[in-house]
Design an enzyme around this catalytic site. Sequence first.
Site, PDB file in Angstrom:
ATOM      1  N   ASP A  37       0.863  -1.198   0.000  1.00 30.83           N
ATOM      2  CA  ASP A  37       0.000   0.000   0.000  1.00 30.83           C
ATOM      3  C   ASP A  37       0.889   1.234   0.000  1.00 30.83           C
ATOM      4  OD1 ASP A  37      -2.101   2.039   0.930  1.00 30.83           O
ATOM      5  OD2 ASP A  37      -3.281   0.204   0.993  1.00 30.83           O
ATOM      6  N   ASP A  63       3.476   1.909  -4.422  1.00 27.21           N
ATOM      7  CA  ASP A  63       2.469   2.556  -5.274  1.00 27.21           C
ATOM      8  C   ASP A  63       2.267   1.637  -6.481  1.00 27.21           C
ATOM      9  OD1 ASP A  63       1.139   4.051  -7.212  1.00 27.21           O
ATOM     10  OD2 ASP A  63       2.139   5.924  -6.659  1.00 27.21           O
ATOM     11  N   VAL A  64       1.043   1.141  -6.664  1.00 25.10           N
ATOM     12  CA  VAL A  64       0.807   0.139  -7.723  1.00 25.10           C
ATOM     13  C   VAL A  64       1.008   0.693  -9.133  1.00 25.10           C
ATOM     14  CG1 VAL A  64      -0.733  -1.390  -6.419  1.00 25.10           C
ATOM     15  CG2 VAL A  64      -1.715   0.545  -7.707  1.00 25.10           C
ATOM     16  N   TYR A 156     -14.809   5.867 -13.312  1.00 23.18           N
ATOM     17  CA  TYR A 156     -14.623   4.709 -12.428  1.00 23.18           C
ATOM     18  C   TYR A 156     -15.194   3.450 -13.082  1.00 23.18           C
ATOM     19  CZ  TYR A 156     -14.965   2.013  -8.031  1.00 23.18           C
ATOM     20  OH  TYR A 156     -14.859   1.051  -7.044  1.00 23.18           O
ATOM     21  N   LYS A 160     -13.428  -0.152 -13.960  1.00 25.41           N
ATOM     22  CA  LYS A 160     -13.864  -1.407 -13.331  1.00 25.41           C
ATOM     23  C   LYS A 160     -14.421  -2.381 -14.371  1.00 25.41           C
ATOM     24  CE  LYS A 160     -12.587  -0.531  -9.152  1.00 25.41           C
ATOM     25  NZ  LYS A 160     -11.499  -1.324  -8.542  1.00 25.41           N
ATOM     26  N   THR A 193     -16.408   1.353   3.718  1.00 19.43           N
ATOM     27  CA  THR A 193     -14.953   1.535   3.843  1.00 19.43           C
ATOM     28  C   THR A 193     -14.628   3.019   3.675  1.00 19.43           C
ATOM     29  OG1 THR A 193     -14.309   1.485   1.512  1.00 19.43           O
ATOM     30  CG2 THR A 193     -14.657  -0.663   2.579  1.00 19.43           C
TER      31      THR A 193
HETATM   32  N1  LIG Z   1     -16.077   0.251  -0.752  1.00 18.83           N
HETATM   33  C1  LIG Z   1     -16.901  -0.003  -1.755  1.00 18.83           C
HETATM   34  O1  LIG Z   1     -18.123   0.250  -1.661  1.00 18.83           O
HETATM   35  C2  LIG Z   1     -16.373  -0.623  -3.028  1.00 18.83           C
HETATM   36  C3  LIG Z   1     -17.296  -1.065  -3.964  1.00 18.83           C
HETATM   37  C4  LIG Z   1     -16.850  -1.641  -5.145  1.00 18.83           C
HETATM   38  C5  LIG Z   1     -15.488  -1.779  -5.362  1.00 18.83           C
HETATM   39  N2  LIG Z   1     -14.597  -1.316  -4.453  1.00 18.83           N
HETATM   40  C6  LIG Z   1     -13.170  -1.485  -4.757  1.00 18.83           C
HETATM   41  O2  LIG Z   1     -12.554  -2.155  -3.688  1.00 18.83           O
HETATM   42  C7  LIG Z   1     -11.158  -1.833  -3.684  1.00 18.83           C
HETATM   43  C8  LIG Z   1     -10.752  -1.478  -2.268  1.00 18.83           C
HETATM   44  O3  LIG Z   1     -11.425  -0.297  -1.909  1.00 18.83           O
HETATM   45  P1  LIG Z   1     -11.898   0.029  -0.418  1.00 18.83           P
HETATM   46  O4  LIG Z   1     -13.341   0.286  -0.471  1.00 18.83           O
HETATM   47  O5  LIG Z   1     -11.345  -0.962   0.528  1.00 18.83           O
HETATM   48  O6  LIG Z   1     -11.195   1.456  -0.239  1.00 18.83           O
HETATM   49  P2  LIG Z   1     -10.109   2.006   0.790  1.00 18.83           P
HETATM   50  O7  LIG Z   1      -9.897   3.418   0.391  1.00 18.83           O
HETATM   51  O8  LIG Z   1     -10.498   1.688   2.187  1.00 18.83           O
HETATM   52  O9  LIG Z   1      -8.810   1.138   0.444  1.00 18.83           O
HETATM   53  C9  LIG Z   1      -8.082   1.329  -0.743  1.00 18.83           C
HETATM   54  C10 LIG Z   1      -6.600   1.187  -0.415  1.00 18.83           C
HETATM   55  O10 LIG Z   1      -5.876   1.357  -1.654  1.00 18.83           O
HETATM   56  C11 LIG Z   1      -4.749   2.141  -1.353  1.00 18.83           C
HETATM   57  N3  LIG Z   1      -4.265   2.808  -2.557  1.00 18.83           N
HETATM   58  C12 LIG Z   1      -4.815   3.854  -3.215  1.00 18.83           C
HETATM   59  N4  LIG Z   1      -4.037   4.203  -4.247  1.00 18.83           N
HETATM   60  C13 LIG Z   1      -2.983   3.357  -4.238  1.00 18.83           C
HETATM   61  C14 LIG Z   1      -1.828   3.210  -5.062  1.00 18.83           C
HETATM   62  N5  LIG Z   1      -1.586   4.042  -6.091  1.00 18.83           N
HETATM   63  N6  LIG Z   1      -0.963   2.206  -4.778  1.00 18.83           N
HETATM   64  C15 LIG Z   1      -1.186   1.371  -3.727  1.00 18.83           C
HETATM   65  N7  LIG Z   1      -2.226   1.487  -2.908  1.00 18.83           N
HETATM   66  C16 LIG Z   1      -3.125   2.455  -3.172  1.00 18.83           C
HETATM   67  C17 LIG Z   1      -5.218   3.129  -0.304  1.00 18.83           C
HETATM   68  O11 LIG Z   1      -4.132   3.700   0.406  1.00 18.83           O
HETATM   69  C18 LIG Z   1      -6.109   2.249   0.553  1.00 18.83           C
HETATM   70  O12 LIG Z   1      -5.386   1.651   1.600  1.00 18.83           O
HETATM   71  C19 LIG Z   1     -10.980  -0.713  -4.709  1.00 18.83           C
HETATM   72  O13 LIG Z   1     -10.483  -1.251  -5.907  1.00 18.83           O
HETATM   73  C20 LIG Z   1     -12.385  -0.197  -4.896  1.00 18.83           C
HETATM   74  O14 LIG Z   1     -12.560   0.394  -6.156  1.00 18.83           O
HETATM   75  C21 LIG Z   1     -15.011  -0.742  -3.282  1.00 18.83           C
END
Ligand SMILES: NC(=O)c1ccc[n+]([C@@H]2O[C@H](COP(=O)([O-])OP(=O)(O)OC[C@H]3O[C@@H](n4cnc5c(N)ncnc54)[C@H](O)[C@@H]3O)[C@@H](O)[C@H]2O)c1
Length: 277
Positions: A37, A63-64, A156, A160, A193
């Site tokens: 992360d 950073d991914v 977005y 996705k 989240t």
């Molecule tokens: N929460 C929802 O409702 C939801 C719904 C559908 C999909 N998602 C997907 O689930 C995944 C996780 O999201 P989440 O809800 O846990 O959000 P979150 O913000 O809690 O976690 C995302 C994490 O990704 C990290 N991150 C961001 N940019 C980064 C980078 N460039 N390199 C490395 N790490 C990076 C952040 O620091 C964070 O720790 C994401 O792909 C999001 O699009 C979430």
Amino acid sequence: MGQVQNKIAIVTGGASGIGAACARTLAREGAKVVVSDIDDLGGNALVATINSAGHQAIFLSHDVTDERRWQDVVAETERHFGRLDILVSNAGIGLLAPSIVDMSLADWRRQTAVNLDGVFLSVKYCLPVMRRSGGGSIIMTSSVAGLRGSGTLAGYCATKGGVRLFAKSIAMECASKGDGIRVNSVHPGIIDTPIWNKIRPDLSSGGRNAPIDIEGMARLGAPLGRAGQPQDIANGVLFLASDAASYITGAELVIDGGITGGSISRSGPLAGGATRE
Ligand SMILES: NC(=O)c1ccc[n+]([C@@H]2O[C@H](COP(=O)([O-])OP(=O)(O)OC[C@H]3O[C@@H](n4cnc5c(N)ncnc54)[C@H](O)[C@@H]3O)[C@@H](O)[C@H]2O)c1
């Protein structure tokens, strides 16, 4: 025996939300987990909790979107644990735009860089070591926004939707090579989240005002009438990572409280006696 006993896993975006739940769950079920992360504080705190519970995890600041760093992360994983069996390509950001004409090219590119370039790089650099390890499971975090459109999340959705078909394509590549690697996508709905606090762009005209009411949104939008928890997604990821899913590849696991299943009426003649406030 845990469900992923002795397997080695990388979870990107593992410091928070869904990624953190995946890291904790895989570790609890016997995997050794690399949490990656950009959030060093959150990532280090999480691995400390996992290790103090008697499981095994390390944190790598990552950073991914950084191709060079991907090579280090994979090398470091192999040096530390000797192999790689599970990749949870999960890091993602969401940027909301009232209209697509309000979205800057810089924001479009930022979102695409994390959500699509990051997933591409994860596969590019993890596949060789997984092949050397004799097989494995790749799980990519897409979204219900990868299955249907949204008027304010077009960029977005584009990322996705891209992840959804990228997963299927890599699944086909792996199947055709017979390398023992399965590839699937998960599609969360409205999950509670921190992503929802970060979803708005920095628009000078009030881009950040009242916080988003996740529960209220889910009460209206999800047939099950509530938001999901990160653990709901981690349970699905654990299944796809485990040998219980050994005949599943190129599939999409939707975990959305019914959002994409259809719609229900909360009141009126179509409510079927299930009227709720
Ligand atoms: N929460 C929802 O409702 C939801 C719904 C559908 C999909 N998602 C997907 O689930 C995944 C996780 O999201 P989440 O809800 O846990 O959000 P979150 O913000 O809690 O976690 C995302 C994490 O990704 C990290 N991150 C961001 N940019 C980064 C980078 N460039 N390199 C490395 N790490 C990076 C952040 O620091 C964070 O720790 C994401 O792909 C999001 O699009 C979430």
